[in-house]
Write an enzyme that holds these catalytic residues in place. Structure first.
Site, PDB file in Angstrom:
ATOM      1  N   ASP A  12       7.373 -12.997  55.857  1.00  0.00           N
ATOM      2  CA  ASP A  12       7.514 -11.685  55.321  1.00  0.00           C
ATOM      3  C   ASP A  12       7.059 -10.723  56.617  1.00  0.00           C
ATOM      4  O   ASP A  12       6.552  -9.785  56.266  1.00  0.00           O
ATOM      5  CB  ASP A  12       6.852 -11.287  54.086  1.00  0.00           C
ATOM      6  CG  ASP A  12       7.103  -9.883  53.483  1.00  0.00           C
ATOM      7  OD1 ASP A  12       8.131  -9.504  53.877  1.00  0.00           O
ATOM      8  OD2 ASP A  12       6.590  -9.264  52.469  1.00  0.00           O
TER       9      ASP A  12
ATOM     10  N   LEU B  83       0.828   1.208  42.405  1.00  0.00           N
ATOM     11  CA  LEU B  83      -0.317   1.066  43.288  1.00  0.00           C
ATOM     12  C   LEU B  83      -1.204   2.256  43.156  1.00  0.00           C
ATOM     13  O   LEU B  83      -0.761   3.402  42.987  1.00  0.00           O
ATOM     14  CB  LEU B  83       0.361   0.836  44.810  1.00  0.00           C
ATOM     15  CG  LEU B  83       0.996  -0.477  44.945  1.00  0.00           C
ATOM     16  CD1 LEU B  83       1.637   0.029  46.340  1.00  0.00           C
ATOM     17  CD2 LEU B  83       0.076  -1.504  45.013  1.00  0.00           C
TER      18      LEU B  83
ATOM     19  N   GLY C 105       5.837  -2.744  39.794  1.00  0.00           N
ATOM     20  CA  GLY C 105       4.811  -1.854  38.992  1.00  0.00           C
ATOM     21  C   GLY C 105       4.336  -0.639  39.853  1.00  0.00           C
ATOM     22  O   GLY C 105       5.227  -0.002  40.438  1.00  0.00           O
TER      23      GLY C 105
ATOM     24  N   GLY D 166       1.507   4.919  45.352  1.00  0.00           N
ATOM     25  CA  GLY D 166       2.880   4.278  45.659  1.00  0.00           C
ATOM     26  C   GLY D 166       3.349   3.462  44.120  1.00  0.00           C
ATOM     27  O   GLY D 166       2.584   3.262  43.468  1.00  0.00           O
TER      28      GLY D 166
ATOM     29  N   GLY E  32       7.114   0.851  42.656  1.00  0.00           N
ATOM     30  CA  GLY E  32       8.095   0.067  42.989  1.00  0.00           C
ATOM     31  C   GLY E  32       8.619  -0.866  41.992  1.00  0.00           C
ATOM     32  O   GLY E  32       7.812  -0.721  40.723  1.00  0.00           O
ATOM     33  N   ASN E  33       9.383  -1.685  41.785  1.00  0.00           N
ATOM     34  CA  ASN E  33       9.694  -2.514  40.691  1.00  0.00           C
ATOM     35  C   ASN E  33       8.721  -3.305  40.122  1.00  0.00           C
ATOM     36  O   ASN E  33       8.664  -3.907  38.959  1.00  0.00           O
ATOM     37  CB  ASN E  33      11.134  -3.324  41.032  1.00  0.00           C
ATOM     38  CG  ASN E  33      12.469  -2.429  41.205  1.00  0.00           C
ATOM     39  OD1 ASN E  33      12.216  -1.098  40.363  1.00  0.00           O
ATOM     40  ND2 ASN E  33      13.373  -2.879  41.875  1.00  0.00           N
TER      41      ASN E  33
END
Length: 390
Positions: free
Chosen positions: A164, A58, A56, A51, A53-54
């Site tokens: 969240d 996973l 970093g 995985g 995303g912005n």
């Protein structure tokens, strides 16, 4: 709103992530052994990317001392708005005593990255919802709801609000693990202390706040720009429970020319949808729950036991047994380390700069840019089938 500034449905964003995740993540450089193996700390070997995303990326990892798989979250040290250390601090504040929280094994530098090593869990409730053809029975929803009320009560008892709530952030344990039936809560990147650590007093009521949370589930007061408190976490849970029972919510799929207009439409539709209509054809307890949490005062401590009893009494009245025989039991569940068939018998034994998101916003500047996936969801159990459009 979501970790994304682009207004798209959670599932649409996830689909895009799956197509792009191999091109948008830089390669972390950490401590390498003589054989070129990337290590985090003294004993965690970094494995395949599962995985990004912005924030970093996973990685699947392995504890070389225990031979156990772990999840490794990597964030560039030079991030303009780092969140990983804050999330780590919140995990430490929550401690290891609470049920349904992932263990955190390590936090520290890994070359140009900061790394947090976490317990590897199973798939998210959104994954499992897909696996069950996007509908959960009342029994499954009640078993989820009773557990998540306890999770949120524990988080609140540690002076944190979560902010969240979404199905992607609630995960079951790994199959074969003694906690495989437990619903876990993850990803505290948007959490906030509602009790000031200096004064020990509740944070003040404020308005004109930017949206923090996931538009589909967030409370009406969050849409109105009001500071969030404990009541908002519980209202968002109520919306998620109805999502599971109904299959969708009335404010999904709304069209608008701009993000702001779309979020406004979502909020307007929530306010104009009577609780009776939202919960029509479902037990009265669902209406009672939403009425109660929406009437809570900003500073008020919710009566968690009252809400749990609403659902446990309904559960018993229906003649259900709390045997953890969820709707997904008996279905094969792919994981990063292989597909596992869930055996029914075995299962029964056992920060202030966020803006909008229709999955959560991540940063300012980092948190307000698109985060292209639900973090631990991909780490912990990426399902192989593509999400269906909504």
């Amino acid at each position: 709103m979501d970790h994304s500034n682009r207004e798209k449905d959670d599932r649409q964003r996830t689909t895009k992530t799956m197509a792009q995740r191999n091109t948008h993540c830089s390669r972390p450089s950490g401590t390498s052994t003589s054989s070129g193996v990337l290590m985090v700390g003294p004993n965690f070997r970094v494995g395949k990317k599962i995985g990004c995303g912005n924030f970093g990326e996973l990685r699947l990892g392995k504890n070389l001392y225990t031979n156990e798989y772990v999840a490794i979250k990597l964030e560039p040290i030079k991030s303009r708005a780092p969140q990983l250390h804050l999330e780590y601090r919140f995990y430490k504040q929550l401690g290891s005593a609470g049920e349904g929280l992932p263990q955190v094994y390590y936090f520290g530098p890994c070359g140009k990255y900061n790394a947090m090593v976490l317990e590897l869990l199973g798939p998210s409730l959104e994954d499992l919802f897909d696996l069950c053809d996007r509908t959960f029975t009342l029994k499954t929803v009640l078993m989820i709801a009773i557990q998540l009320l306890s999770r949120m009560e524990y988080v609140h008892s540690k002076n944190l609000i979560y902010r969240d709530v979404k199905p992607e952030n609630f995960l079951i344990g790994r199959q074969g693990n003694k906690k495989e039936h437990v619903i876990h809560i993850i990803d505290f990147g948007l959490a906030k202390e509602y009790i000031d650590p200096e004064t020990k007093k509740h944070i003040p009521y404020r308005e004109h706040k930017s949206l923090t949370g996931t538009a589909r589930y967030m409370s009406i007061n969050t849409h109105l720009g009001k500071e969030q408190s404990r009541r908002d976490d519980l209202e968002a849970l109520g919306h998620m429970f109805m999502y599971f029972l109904r299959g969708s919510l009335p404010w999904q799929g709304l069209k608008a020319d701009t993000l702001k207009e779309r979020y406004q439409k979502i909020g307007d539709t929530k306010r104009s949808t009577p609780i009776e209509a939202l919960c029509e054809n479902f037990p009265e307890e669902m209406m009672t729950y939403l009425r109660y949490v929406r009437r809570l005062d900003f500073f008020e401590k919710p009566d968690y036991e009252y809400l749990r009893n609403l659902f446990t009494d309904l559960f018993e009245r229906k003649g259900y047994t709390f045997d953890y025989a969820y709707d997904w039991v008996g279905r094969p569940i792919p994981t990063p380390v292989g597909s596992v068939h869930v055996d029914s018998g075995a299962s029964a034994i056992t920060r202030e700069s966020h803006t909008h998101r229709d999955r959560p916003s991540q940063q300012q500047p980092l948190r307000n840019q698109p985060r292209s996936l639900t973090a631990e969801w991909f780490v912990l159990a990426p399902l192989s089938h593509p999400p269906a459009p909504t």
